[in-house]
Design a protein around this motif. Structure first.
Motif, short mmCIF file in Angstrom:
data_model
loop_
_atom_site.label_atom_id
_atom_site.label_comp_id
_atom_site.label_asym_id
_atom_site.label_seq_id
_atom_site.Cartn_x
_atom_site.Cartn_y
_atom_site.Cartn_z
N VAL A 1 0.84 -1.20 0.00
CA VAL A 1 0.00 0.00 0.00
C VAL A 1 0.88 1.25 0.00
O VAL A 1 0.63 2.21 -0.73
N ASP B 1 1.80 6.46 -6.98
CA ASP B 1 0.71 7.34 -7.40
C ASP B 1 1.13 8.80 -7.31
O ASP B 1 0.86 9.60 -8.21
N LYS B 2 1.79 9.16 -6.22
CA LYS B 2 2.25 10.55 -6.04
C LYS B 2 3.28 10.90 -7.10
O LYS B 2 3.22 11.99 -7.68
N GLU C 1 2.40 1.70 -3.42
CA GLU C 1 1.40 2.19 -4.36
C GLU C 1 1.15 3.69 -4.15
O GLU C 1 1.03 4.44 -5.12
N MET C 2 1.11 4.11 -2.90
CA MET C 2 0.91 5.53 -2.61
C MET C 2 2.07 6.37 -3.14
O MET C 2 1.86 7.44 -3.73
#
Length: 59
Positions: free
Chosen positions: A14, A21-22, A17-18
């Motif tokens: 997670v 994404d950023k 992924e964060m």
């Protein structure tokens, strides 16, 4: 006194992924900002308007 939420450990996937994404959002934002600068330089109002709308929609 502030209420604190219970802490839950974050899954490493997670977190990864964060971070990705950023990074993708930042890359897209920079690319659009450069395109906006170019549209201003060549005085292309339609492209400027389209790109500024796209930039607004990036979270």
């Amino acid at each position: 006194m502030e209420k604190q939420l219970p802490r839950t450990p974050l899954n490493p996937e997670v977190i990864a992924e964060m971070v990705l994404d950023k990074a993708i959002r930042d890359f897209r934002k920079e690319k659009i900002e450069k395109a906006i600068d170019h549209s201003l330089k060549i005085r292309n109002k339609e492209e400027f308007m389209r790109l500024t709308e796209e930039l607004k929609n990036i979270n």
